[in-house]
Write an enzyme that holds these catalytic residues in place. Sequence first.
Site, PDB file in Angstrom:
ATOM      1  N   GLN A 295       0.827  -1.258  -0.115  1.00 46.58           N
ATOM      2  CA  GLN A 295       0.068   0.137  -0.021  1.00 46.58           C
ATOM      3  C   GLN A 295       1.027   1.352   0.001  1.00 46.58           C
ATOM      4  OE1 GLN A 295      -3.319  -0.015   2.805  1.00 46.58           O
ATOM      5  NE2 GLN A 295      -2.384   1.900   3.591  1.00 46.58           N
TER       6      GLN A 295
ATOM      7  N   SER B 289       1.898   6.746   2.321  1.00 42.19           N
ATOM      8  CA  SER B 289       2.446   7.928   3.211  1.00 42.19           C
ATOM      9  C   SER B 289       3.853   8.372   2.375  1.00 42.19           C
ATOM     10  CB  SER B 289       3.101   7.311   4.458  1.00 42.19           C
ATOM     11  OG  SER B 289       2.053   6.881   5.447  1.00 42.19           O
TER      12      SER B 289
ATOM     13  N   SER C 110       5.353  -0.742   4.094  1.00 44.42           N
ATOM     14  CA  SER C 110       5.571  -2.167   4.657  1.00 44.42           C
ATOM     15  C   SER C 110       5.617  -3.391   3.327  1.00 44.42           C
ATOM     16  CB  SER C 110       4.551  -2.445   5.675  1.00 44.42           C
ATOM     17  OG  SER C 110       4.602  -1.708   6.587  1.00 44.42           O
TER      18      SER C 110
ATOM     19  N   GLU D  58      -7.861  -1.326   6.900  1.00 44.76           N
ATOM     20  CA  GLU D  58      -6.632  -1.208   7.655  1.00 44.76           C
ATOM     21  C   GLU D  58      -6.799  -1.153   9.287  1.00 44.76           C
ATOM     22  OE1 GLU D  58      -2.491   1.016   6.992  1.00 44.76           O
ATOM     23  OE2 GLU D  58      -4.308   2.363   7.449  1.00 44.76           O
TER      24      GLU D  58
ATOM     25  N   GLU E 177      -2.356  10.167  17.715  1.00 46.46           N
ATOM     26  CA  GLU E 177      -2.988  11.388  17.487  1.00 46.46           C
ATOM     27  C   GLU E 177      -4.177  11.185  16.480  1.00 46.46           C
ATOM     28  OE1 GLU E 177       0.711  11.966  19.309  1.00 46.46           O
ATOM     29  OE2 GLU E 177       0.109  11.118  17.540  1.00 46.46           O
TER      30      GLU E 177
END
Length: 415
Positions: A135, A138, A170, A253, A381
């Site tokens: 995936q 980021s 990953s 996810e 967060e």
Amino acid sequence: MNFDDTPQEAKFRSEVRSWIAANAPKELESELKEASLGRIKLKSGDVLQLSKEWQKKKAKGGWACLQWPKEYGGRGSTPIERVIWQQEEGIYNKLGAPFLIGQGMCGPVLMTYANDDVKKRYLPPLASGDEIWCQLFSEPSAGSDVAGLRTRAEKDGNDWIVNGQKIWTSGAHYSDYGLLVVRTDPNVPKHQGLSMFFLDMKSPGVEIRPIKQASGASEFNEVYFTNVRIPDKQRLGNVGEGWNVALTTLMNERYAIGSGVATGFPEIFDYCNSLMTEDGPAIDDRAVRSKLATWATRTSGLKYTTYRTISALSRGERPGPENSIGKLVAGSMLQEIATFALDLQGAAGVLVDNDQKEVAGQFQKMVLSSPSSRIAGGTDEVMRNIIAERVLGLPGDIRVDKDVPFNKIPTKGRA
């Protein structure tokens, strides 16, 4: 909550147990028991190859991706049957780590947005483990705020030309395909200018650089795109609607990660029961027992939160954002437990000794790798915001750039 199987579920559980008893790679059992917290290193052979062999055996037996339709390599099972399988598979589920992203996140997106030809081509080998997916979300400047990504795609005939960089991907170094979200229109607000594609990770212009972690592992990668050409037929969803497609991935996810994050509690409990300190058995120390009691309470809370999800699945309901609770609590517990274990070990905790028992040495690895569990799949967060806004119904965060065209958002200083 109902903790009991229905008659149909009990029958299914019995069938699962019989098949696993007859087919599981029992020669790996002892090593898998010691391979805790998702960090698997087997002396018996290459982890990836052994994982593929187990996945292929499950696929041939009709036990791969249970909830997927049969024509796509699944079994057409109910969500609760999938949960029962995961419970009964036990330690052998650790061999499924290389396929978690592809089967838990990428597969559901393909099933929702791809056409029939794409589904028939890519889903069966994904289910059987013949092909692995990653995936690509980021970026260095877009981690928690994925919508702030800068990797761009420009239309060129029937293709798109992609340039940019992804990070913390990953499994990119052993993946065959990947889901890629890019910016196709910088002139609209950031959430509206994204589009989703899938691509062959061996495509010309794709460069993968593994990131060396403090633990010595290289699970994450930087991925660079230089004039990578992707056919428009590999687009998922409409142009400019990539954020909605991404949300499908992220919801899956949260479920996949939230229901399966290790906490380290079984390991620290066993360790404290066997550890001898200068003052006697560690378990006799009040401070140690107080810590263990706190973590036992949190573990119990996670357990019953998971049971609520299982009960919802049994009723045919779909779990919601409450799965973020599991990841938030488990991630912080893992780091706390790892740090406490090294405190108990004292000076010996910083030593690396090949003769040291696995139960002691694993905490060294845990303390180095545990921070990633609080970042991967969404930071603490982000999880708190999701829980606050979507579970507790609290007012949302102020987002000053929500309606500003992406190319008008300041990148330096203040506007």
